[in-house]
Design a protein around this motif. Sequence first.
Motif, PDB file in Angstrom:
ATOM      1  N   ASP A 294       0.906  -1.207   0.013  1.00  0.00           N
ATOM      2  CA  ASP A 294       0.053   0.036   0.016  1.00  0.00           C
ATOM      3  C   ASP A 294       0.725   1.296   0.115  1.00  0.00           C
ATOM      4  O   ASP A 294       0.296   2.449   0.364  1.00  0.00           O
ATOM      5  CB  ASP A 294      -0.808  -0.027   1.160  1.00  0.00           C
ATOM      6  N   LYS A 295       2.026   1.189  -0.370  1.00  0.00           N
ATOM      7  CA  LYS A 295       3.128   2.234  -0.304  1.00  0.00           C
ATOM      8  C   LYS A 295       2.656   3.319  -1.266  1.00  0.00           C
ATOM      9  O   LYS A 295       2.951   2.915  -2.650  1.00  0.00           O
ATOM     10  CB  LYS A 295       4.491   1.725  -0.654  1.00  0.00           C
ATOM     11  N   PRO A 296       2.377   4.419  -1.216  1.00  0.00           N
ATOM     12  CA  PRO A 296       1.697   5.170  -2.254  1.00  0.00           C
ATOM     13  C   PRO A 296       2.960   6.098  -3.011  1.00  0.00           C
ATOM     14  O   PRO A 296       2.526   6.302  -3.891  1.00  0.00           O
ATOM     15  CB  PRO A 296       1.001   6.326  -1.343  1.00  0.00           C
ATOM     16  N   ASP A 297       4.076   6.168  -2.360  1.00  0.00           N
ATOM     17  CA  ASP A 297       4.972   7.127  -3.062  1.00  0.00           C
ATOM     18  C   ASP A 297       6.051   6.019  -3.930  1.00  0.00           C
ATOM     19  O   ASP A 297       7.089   6.690  -3.961  1.00  0.00           O
ATOM     20  CB  ASP A 297       5.624   8.004  -2.151  1.00  0.00           C
ATOM     21  N   VAL A 298       5.721   4.924  -4.332  1.00  0.00           N
ATOM     22  CA  VAL A 298       6.619   4.096  -5.292  1.00  0.00           C
ATOM     23  C   VAL A 298       6.812   4.894  -6.623  1.00  0.00           C
ATOM     24  O   VAL A 298       5.570   5.015  -7.289  1.00  0.00           O
ATOM     25  CB  VAL A 298       6.205   2.962  -5.368  1.00  0.00           C
ATOM     26  N   ARG A 299       7.802   5.696  -6.773  1.00  0.00           N
ATOM     27  CA  ARG A 299       7.981   6.469  -8.335  1.00  0.00           C
ATOM     28  C   ARG A 299       8.170   5.582  -9.356  1.00  0.00           C
ATOM     29  O   ARG A 299       8.073   6.200 -10.596  1.00  0.00           O
ATOM     30  CB  ARG A 299       8.896   7.486  -7.710  1.00  0.00           C
ATOM     31  N   PHE A 300       8.476   4.288  -9.149  1.00  0.00           N
ATOM     32  CA  PHE A 300       8.863   3.531 -10.547  1.00  0.00           C
ATOM     33  C   PHE A 300       8.776   2.174 -10.299  1.00  0.00           C
ATOM     34  O   PHE A 300       9.098   1.565  -9.122  1.00  0.00           O
ATOM     35  CB  PHE A 300      10.379   3.874 -11.179  1.00  0.00           C
ATOM     36  N   VAL A 301       8.407   1.362 -11.204  1.00  0.00           N
ATOM     37  CA  VAL A 301       8.541  -0.080 -11.228  1.00  0.00           C
ATOM     38  C   VAL A 301       9.227  -0.502 -12.411  1.00  0.00           C
ATOM     39  O   VAL A 301       8.946  -0.249 -13.574  1.00  0.00           O
ATOM     40  CB  VAL A 301       7.066  -0.819 -11.103  1.00  0.00           C
ATOM     41  N   ALA A 302      10.148  -1.316 -12.318  1.00  0.00           N
ATOM     42  CA  ALA A 302      11.025  -1.713 -13.372  1.00  0.00           C
ATOM     43  C   ALA A 302      11.187  -3.238 -13.661  1.00  0.00           C
ATOM     44  O   ALA A 302      11.126  -3.881 -12.557  1.00  0.00           O
ATOM     45  CB  ALA A 302      12.525  -1.445 -13.297  1.00  0.00           C
ATOM     46  N   HIS A 303      11.120  -3.544 -14.802  1.00  0.00           N
ATOM     47  CA  HIS A 303      11.002  -5.358 -15.080  1.00  0.00           C
ATOM     48  C   HIS A 303      12.411  -5.405 -15.712  1.00  0.00           C
ATOM     49  O   HIS A 303      12.376  -4.905 -16.803  1.00  0.00           O
ATOM     50  CB  HIS A 303       9.860  -5.609 -15.878  1.00  0.00           C
ATOM     51  N   LEU A 304      13.158  -6.325 -15.075  1.00  0.00           N
ATOM     52  CA  LEU A 304      14.373  -7.044 -15.892  1.00  0.00           C
ATOM     53  C   LEU A 304      14.007  -8.099 -16.525  1.00  0.00           C
ATOM     54  O   LEU A 304      14.869  -8.511 -17.422  1.00  0.00           O
ATOM     55  CB  LEU A 304      15.566  -6.958 -14.798  1.00  0.00           C
ATOM     56  N   ASP A 305      13.095  -8.769 -16.617  1.00  0.00           N
ATOM     57  CA  ASP A 305      12.464  -9.907 -17.129  1.00  0.00           C
ATOM     58  C   ASP A 305      10.977  -9.722 -17.543  1.00  0.00           C
ATOM     59  O   ASP A 305      10.307  -9.058 -16.846  1.00  0.00           O
ATOM     60  CB  ASP A 305      12.647 -11.137 -16.218  1.00  0.00           C
TER      61      ASP A 305
END
Length: 602
Positions: A294-305
């Motif tokens: 529920d963390k609202p301030d995640v500024r990016f999600v990256a996928h290496l796969d």
Amino acid sequence: MMSRALAFLKDVFGYPAFRGRQAEVIAHVADGGDCLVLMPTGGGKSLCYQIPALLRDGVAVVVSPLIALMQNQVAALHEAGVRAAFLNSSLSQMEAAAVEGAMLKGAYDLVYVAPERLLTPRFLDFLARSPLSLFAIDEAHCVSQWGHDFRPEYIQLSILHERFPDVPRIALTATADSVTRKEIVERLGLDGGRIFVSSFDRPNIRYQIVDKVNAKAQLLAFIQAEHDGDAGIVYCLSRKKVEETAVWLAEKGIPALAYHAGMSAPERSRNQEKFLREDGVVMVATIAFGMGIDKPDVRFVAHLDLPKSVEGYYQETGRAGRDGQAANAWMAYGLGDVVQQRRMIEGSEAQAQFKRIASTKLDALLALCEATTCRRVRLLDYFGETATSATCGNCDVCLNPPQVWDGTVAAQKALSCAFRTGQRFGAGHLIDVLRGNDTARMRQWGHDKVSTFGIGKELEEKTWRAVFRQLAALGLLAADNDGHGSLRLTTTSRAVLNGSQTVFLRLQPERKKTAAKAAAAHENKFATLDPAARILWEHLRAWRTETAKKHGVPAYVVFHDATLSELVRLRPQTESELREVPGIGARKLERYGNDLLEILRA
């Protein structure tokens, strides 16, 4: 009833008005109706059962699959002045008995329960003696075997309808295609309920998919250029890759932690708590991490796969920017990803029907990766939603359109080369043959003598790499399960080889690596702040961090970044002005009002 609902929204949660279809859902559930709610992450799903729980007599039982999610939800409700508790394995027998005793006395409005505990005969009998207002089934996609996060225990939740037919049920999820929706309705016995589908669009998220060359180096460059000091999640397919990537990022100065199912429970818990409670931490994880975060301030999600499906991609990228502020969904994608995912499907022991559906879902994701038109439009189309415009202006395809070229001749050369070399080699070797690279391995196999040797010199290696990746994505080449990435022709290859099928391919233009573009992409949160506002922002964040530590909760449970941003923008000077700031309800005003006014006035 809705005037009371609005009063709760304002006084308890601090928001002036409902968003999207929240009001419709709340009215339906509060009136005793069953429903399935599809609403994107950050769209306000929780309020759809929390407010009916306050409106109806009795206690709402919320089925939640993760301990961390329960604890954070309950902590946030306590901060807002709501009577809530959880029942899970983190409690001692005595603590759990105390919660159950309080439930019987009507001391709670909401109680969060793990499905394993809920389904025990003892607890079902206990519920029969409790005053129940509603059942909320969170992360409802877990009920579907075709979903991306199947949980076997969720299948048995139909028992709630059988044992408690008069208690309304609301099932909620952020992602479900038509197949998954149908299965949720069937398995939970929601045939007579309503289905509420909100827009799947997350306009604050920028979608970027780059050709994988050196994934770790590309990831580091992306973080340093656009998200220095920001919280983020990096997804990898294997546990080994998770650990290696976390260590490597830490060595490069990025505060990174690892998370996967092979770690001990205490270590996983420590890393998750650090990610939730501290600013700027990057979590490198398998998909074992994230559901319900529920963390609202995640500024990016990256996928290496590459994920397995569009649902998985949407669910995982949706963990960025829950607060509505600008965020990035970034992925590095290459031929190896296509080969690996297809091999996993073909090599699994699953039934033929499951393999077919898994292949269809993978094809849809590959089409998104290879898109030459707006990624957001394609994403919305997958979930049955028509975009309001042909372009979104906030994905890499719209910002930097790829070229489309007739790659039929190149495809014929690539397919012929795979055939002439015995369909026993991977893309790297085939590219060497096509480009006429006279290597020892080439002479060892005699491939310097085949008719396709040197017929592809006109294209650069990176272009051939893109050709092979797209041929695999299109199903014109398949990987053998030999562990070497050998590429073989498929039944659809013949039409290309004999010239009856044209192949159009995408060619990504060179990225313009200018400082101005990097700054624009980052949309720096300080860019529009004057010096005084920046100082106020830092003071408020420091106060929030200290307050959260005192209360033993994550900082966002005290206030979201969006609320702090509004405080900086509006700079209220009185209690009545403070009451108008979104996210500040009556309990938080009473608890924190004086502290905030002291900082704001100073």
